[in-house]
Enzyme design. Structure first.
Site, PDB file in Angstrom:
ATOM      1  N   SER A 136      10.994  -2.335   3.869  1.00  0.00           N
ATOM      2  CA  SER A 136      11.055  -1.028   3.215  1.00  0.00           C
ATOM      3  C   SER A 136      10.262  -0.030   4.026  1.00  0.00           C
ATOM      4  CB  SER A 136      10.478  -1.113   1.795  1.00  0.00           C
ATOM      5  OG  SER A 136      10.340   0.171   1.213  1.00  0.00           O
ATOM      6  N   TYR A 148       3.420  -4.183  -3.534  1.00  0.00           N
ATOM      7  CA  TYR A 148       4.780  -4.108  -2.991  1.00  0.00           C
ATOM      8  C   TYR A 148       4.746  -3.625  -1.543  1.00  0.00           C
ATOM      9  CZ  TYR A 148       9.628  -2.859  -2.242  1.00  0.00           C
ATOM     10  OH  TYR A 148      10.895  -2.771  -1.713  1.00  0.00           O
TER      11      TYR A 148
END
Length: 257
Positions: A136, A148
Site C-alpha cells: 500500500s 496497518y
C-alpha cells in the site's frame, strides 16, 4: 504443455478478484484461497468458463493450521503467487483489541512470509515464477495509522530484499502499492472515507492492469496511477517529520490502526 497456475489469496472481492479474473483471461489455472466459502464457490463458478481449472481452498490466514494448508499447496508448485489477503481496522491502537491486532499481523505479515517461503523452492527449481505482494501507499508514507501501515512497510521491505537476492534466477518478487481503491476494504475496516476527493480513488482493473505492466517490465515496486506516483515522490523528498505533519492534516492518520 500444462497450463501455468496462479494462487491468489483474498480473491472474493476487490483487488484479489481483479487479479483472479485477469489471470483466468490470460489462460492460467487458478487456486483461490479465502475464508468465505460461499463467495469462494461463487467466484469459482464464474471463472471456470475462462480458466482451465479452478481449485478452491477455504482458509483463514490468521490461523496457523490454515496457513500450513495453503503452504503445502504452494510447495507442490505454482507459477504465480498473489499475496493479496489483508485487512485494516478503525480506532486507535491503544484502545484496539489485542487479539484483533494480532490477527492483522498474522494475515498482513506472517502469511506473506510463510506463503512466499513455501512457494519459492518449486519456482527456483523450475527457473520461473512470480510473487506479487499487495502492499500500500500507506507503507511508503509515515503517519497513515500504525499497525496497518507498519505491516505494509514490512511487505515492501521484504519484497525489495527478496527481489535483490533472486536476481538472475528467473523468479521475481514484486510489491504493489495502490492508494485508495474502490473496494470493500474501507467499509469492512469501519473507516469513513467521505472526505477523500474523487480524483484520489482508483478502479480495481486499472490497479491490476498497471501493476502487471510494471511487473512485465521488471519493476520491483509498482505504484499504480500518476497521482500516487507524484504523492509518493513528493513525500519521499520531504523530511519525514514534515511528511507526518502533512499526513496528519490531510490523510486522516488518526482513528485507524
Amino acid at each position: 504443455m500444462p497450463r501455468p497456475v496462479a494462487l491468489i489469496t483474498g480473491p472474493t472481492s476487490g483487488i484479489g478478484a481483479g487479479y483472479a479474473r485477469r489471470y483466468a483471461r490470460d489462460g492460467y489455472d487458478l487456486v483461490l484461497v479465502a475464508r468465505d466459502v460461499e463467495r469462494l464457490e461463487k467466484l469459482s463458478d464464474e471463472l471456470k468458463s475462462e480458466a482451465g481449472s479452478v481449485e478452491t481452498l477455504s482458509a483463514d490466514l490468521a490461523v496457523a493450521e490454515d496457513r500450513d494448508k495453503v503452504a503445502d499447496r504452494l510447495a507442490a508448485g505454482v507459477r504465480v503467487l498473489v499475496n493479496n489477503a489483508g485487512f485494516g481496522t478503525s480506532g486507535d491502537f491503544w484502545s484496539a483489541d489485542p487479539a484483533q491486532l494480532q490477527r492483522q499481523l498474522d494475515v498482513n505479515v506472517t502469511a506473506v512470509m510463510q506463503l512466499t517461503r513455501a512457494a519459492l523452492p518449486a519456482m527456483l527449481e523450475a527457473g520461473a515464477g512470480t510473487v506479487i505482494n499487495i502492499a500500500s501507499v500507506a507503507g511508503l508514507l509515515p503517519g497513515r495509522g500504525s499497525t496497518y501501515s507498519a505491516s505494509k512497510a514490512w511487505v515492501i521491505s521484504f519484497s525489495e530484499g527478496l527481489a535483490n537476492g533472486l536476481q538472475g534466477t528467473g523468479v521475481g518478487v514484486h510489491a504493489v502499492c495502490p492508494g485508495y481503491v474502490r473496494t470493500e476494504f474501507h467499509s469492512r475496516a469501519g473507516l469513513d472515507m467521505g472526505e477523500v476527493p474523487s480524483f484520489m480513488w482508483l478502479e480495481v482493473d486499472d490497479v491490476v492492469n498497471e501493476s502487471l505492466a510494471d511487473i512485465a517490465h521488471g519493476k520491483v515496486l509498482s505504484i499504480p496511477s500518476a497521482q500516487y506516483k507524484f504523492l509518493v515522490a513528493t513525500g519521499r523528498a520531504m523530511p519525514r517529520r514534515l511528511t507526518r505533519v502533512v499526513t496528519k492534516r490531510f490523510g486522516s492518520g488518526r482513528g485507524r490502526t
